[in-house]
Design an enzyme around this catalytic site. Structure first.
Site, PDB file in Angstrom:
ATOM      1  N   SER A 178     -12.394-109.549 -38.156  1.00  5.57           N
ATOM      2  CA  SER A 178     -13.801-109.680 -37.777  1.00  5.57           C
ATOM      3  C   SER A 178     -13.888-109.958 -36.285  1.00  5.57           C
ATOM      4  CB  SER A 178     -14.445-110.832 -38.548  1.00  5.57           C
ATOM      5  OG  SER A 178     -15.646-111.210 -37.914  1.00  5.57           O
ATOM      6  N   HIS A 194     -14.162-105.106 -38.838  1.00 10.79           N
ATOM      7  CA  HIS A 194     -15.342-105.749 -39.437  1.00 10.79           C
ATOM      8  C   HIS A 194     -16.265-106.232 -38.320  1.00 10.79           C
ATOM      9  CE1 HIS A 194     -17.268-107.980 -42.817  1.00 10.79           C
ATOM     10  NE2 HIS A 194     -17.499-108.923 -41.907  1.00 10.79           N
ATOM     11  N   ASP A 250     -19.972-108.077 -37.513  1.00  8.54           N
ATOM     12  CA  ASP A 250     -20.999-108.938 -38.107  1.00  8.54           C
ATOM     13  C   ASP A 250     -22.301-108.839 -37.329  1.00  8.54           C
ATOM     14  OD1 ASP A 250     -19.532-110.413 -40.272  1.00  8.54           O
ATOM     15  OD2 ASP A 250     -18.196-110.793 -38.575  1.00  8.54           O
ATOM     16  N   MET A 269     -26.156-110.065 -37.116  1.00 10.89           N
ATOM     17  CA  MET A 269     -27.007-111.172 -37.589  1.00 10.89           C
ATOM     18  C   MET A 269     -28.354-111.121 -36.864  1.00 10.89           C
ATOM     19  SD  MET A 269     -24.290-114.306 -37.713  1.00 10.89           S
ATOM     20  CE  MET A 269     -22.568-114.047 -38.183  1.00 10.89           C
ATOM     21  N   HIS A 304     -21.170-105.420 -41.448  1.00 10.68           N
ATOM     22  CA  HIS A 304     -21.698-106.462 -42.348  1.00 10.68           C
ATOM     23  C   HIS A 304     -23.063-106.888 -41.826  1.00 10.68           C
ATOM     24  CE1 HIS A 304     -20.978-110.824 -44.061  1.00 10.68           C
ATOM     25  NE2 HIS A 304     -22.003-110.218 -44.627  1.00 10.68           N
ATOM     26  N   MET A 312     -26.006-109.022 -41.828  1.00 13.96           N
ATOM     27  CA  MET A 312     -26.617-110.294 -42.231  1.00 13.96           C
ATOM     28  C   MET A 312     -28.035-110.324 -41.668  1.00 13.96           C
ATOM     29  SD  MET A 312     -23.232-112.612 -41.805  1.00 13.96           S
ATOM     30  CE  MET A 312     -22.448-111.309 -40.864  1.00 13.96           C
ATOM     31  N   MET A 323     -18.786-113.479 -50.172  1.00 18.31           N
ATOM     32  CA  MET A 323     -18.715-114.461 -49.093  1.00 18.31           C
ATOM     33  C   MET A 323     -18.008-115.711 -49.610  1.00 18.31           C
ATOM     34  SD  MET A 323     -20.020-113.080 -46.437  1.00 18.31           S
ATOM     35  CE  MET A 323     -19.673-114.520 -45.424  1.00 18.31           C
ATOM     36  N   PHE A 339     -21.569-117.943 -39.302  1.00 12.69           N
ATOM     37  CA  PHE A 339     -20.657-118.440 -38.265  1.00 12.69           C
ATOM     38  C   PHE A 339     -19.206-118.183 -38.659  1.00 12.69           C
ATOM     39  CE2 PHE A 339     -24.476-120.996 -38.469  1.00 12.69           C
ATOM     40  CZ  PHE A 339     -24.934-120.932 -37.154  1.00 12.69           C
ATOM     41  N   GLY A 354     -15.116-119.424 -38.421  1.00 13.36           N
ATOM     42  CA  GLY A 354     -14.391-120.688 -38.373  1.00 13.36           C
ATOM     43  C   GLY A 354     -14.802-121.741 -39.386  1.00 13.36           C
ATOM     44  N   ASP A 407     -14.753-112.569 -47.396  1.00 12.46           N
ATOM     45  CA  ASP A 407     -15.096-112.876 -46.003  1.00 12.46           C
ATOM     46  C   ASP A 407     -15.398-114.360 -45.835  1.00 12.46           C
ATOM     47  OD1 ASP A 407     -15.952-112.773 -43.383  1.00 12.46           O
ATOM     48  OD2 ASP A 407     -17.724-111.529 -43.785  1.00 12.46           O
ATOM     49  N   GLY A 408     -14.578-115.026 -45.021  1.00 13.78           N
ATOM     50  CA  GLY A 408     -14.844-116.409 -44.653  1.00 13.78           C
ATOM     51  C   GLY A 408     -13.703-117.352 -44.971  1.00 13.78           C
ATOM     52  N   SER A 431     -11.450-115.982 -37.218  1.00 13.85           N
ATOM     53  CA  SER A 431     -10.798-116.998 -36.380  1.00 13.85           C
ATOM     54  C   SER A 431      -9.282-117.023 -36.596  1.00 13.85           C
ATOM     55  CB  SER A 431     -11.414-118.378 -36.631  1.00 13.85           C
ATOM     56  OG  SER A 431     -11.440-118.669 -38.007  1.00 13.85           O
TER      57      SER A 431
HETATM   58  C1  DX5 Z   1     -19.457-115.062 -41.155  1.00 15.00           C
HETATM   59  C2  DX5 Z   1     -18.980-113.652 -40.963  1.00 15.00           C
HETATM   60  C3  DX5 Z   1     -17.518-113.520 -40.982  1.00 15.00           C
HETATM   61  C4  DX5 Z   1     -16.784-114.335 -39.955  1.00 15.00           C
HETATM   62  C5  DX5 Z   1     -15.579-114.875 -40.661  1.00 15.00           C
HETATM   63  O1  DX5 Z   1     -20.785-115.099 -41.517  1.00 15.00           O
HETATM   64  O2  DX5 Z   1     -19.514-112.794 -41.967  1.00 15.00           O
HETATM   65  O3  DX5 Z   1     -17.103-112.154 -40.936  1.00 15.00           O
HETATM   66  O4  DX5 Z   1     -16.380-113.660 -38.803  1.00 15.00           O
HETATM   67  O5  DX5 Z   1     -14.933-115.752 -39.811  1.00 15.00           O
HETATM   68  P1  DX5 Z   1     -13.685-116.614 -40.262  1.00 15.00           P
HETATM   69  O6  DX5 Z   1     -12.624-115.652 -40.706  1.00 15.00           O
HETATM   70  O7  DX5 Z   1     -13.344-117.376 -39.026  1.00 15.00           O
HETATM   71  O8  DX5 Z   1     -14.175-117.503 -41.386  1.00 15.00           O
HETATM   72 ZN    ZN Z   2     -18.594-110.735 -42.051  1.00 14.36          ZN
END
Ligand code: DX5
Ligand code: ZN
Length: 216
Positions: free
Chosen positions: A7, A32, A34, A36, A65, A67, A136, A142, A144, A174-175, A197
């Site tokens: 990501s 990937h 993201d 938002m 993705h 959001m 998810m 976010f 991390g 994811d996450g 992360s």
């Molecule tokens: C969060 C995103 C993720 C994010 C995951 O809402 O959809 O794709 O980058 O980050 P890590 O792998 O750090 O949890």
């Molecule tokens: Zn994502």
């Protein structure tokens, strides 16, 4: 063999090209991205011009993705920006069936994402239309964050639903994915792990990706 989708959210946005080049030369399967909107989730990231620029140098398919609220408004623009997979949230679509078919008609693979509190069974009547389901394992918004362990049960339940329905959907997570959380996800039946992360904070991102793949 487990697949990895780094990501870009955790990459240094001032050096996005280098991050994409790293993914290009890694063992990752997808990139990937993201998106938002500050409404569906409490954060704002990148939009169509950035995805378009990434697509000009990316050598792996773009997994976008969304959001955002009512992502069906943006199907053509996501396609024109170069996405291969368009991931929309179950919680964000009033007319999910229509959105899924619009994504496929636009030439992309439709994927539906579930938030941690959304039951897998809510996909029962759409699962055969999907190329991918994204579970998810944190609340979206976010990078991390800490992995939510109940995700493991959801992966098992989704694996059963896919088998029973004859769907060909793959399972993406994811996450909070890292070397500690990945083994039980793989064991439960995940196909693709998104990692932000864990990959981009690693001293050696190529090795971080290979290490995840080596778990399977
Ligand atoms: C969060 C995103 C993720 C994010 C995951 O809402 O959809 O794709 O980058 O980050 P890590 O792998 O750090 O949890
Ligand atoms: Zn994502």
């Amino acid at each position: 063999m487990i697949q990895v989708a780094p990501s870009l959210l955790s990459a240094d946005f001032a050096r996005l090209g280098e991050a994409v080049a790293m993914v290009n030369t890694s063992e990752a399967s997808l990139i990937h991205i993201d998106v938002m909107d500050g409404m569906f989730v409490p954060n704002i990231t990148v939009g169509f011009p950035v995805i378009k620029s990434i697509s000009t140098i990316a050598e792996k398919p773009l997994d976008v993705h969304m959001m955002v609220s009512e992502p069906g408004r943006f199907v053509d623009r996501v396609r024109d920006a170069g996405a291969s997979i368009m991931n929309v949230h179950w919680e964000a679509c009033t007319h999910l069936d229509r959105v899924v078919h619009t994504i496929r008609e636009a030439g992309m693979k439709p994927a539906v994402t579930l938030n941690p509190a959304t039951p897998v069974m809510f996909l029962r009547d759409i699962i055969r239309e999907l190329d991918m389901v994204l579970l998810m394992s944190v609340n979206p918004g976010f990078g991390g964050q800490k992995f939510i362990p109940n995700t493991i049960n959801k992966v098992r339940e989704l694996r059963r639903l896919i088998a029973e329905s004859g769907s060909e959907a793959v399972i993406e997570i994811d996450g909070g994915v890292n070397l500690e959380t990945a083994p039980s996800l793989i064991e439960a039946g995940a196909d693709i792990l998104v990692a932000g992360s864990y990959v981009f904070n690693a001293a050696d991102s190529h090795k971080a990706i290979s290490d995840l793949i080596s778990l399977s």
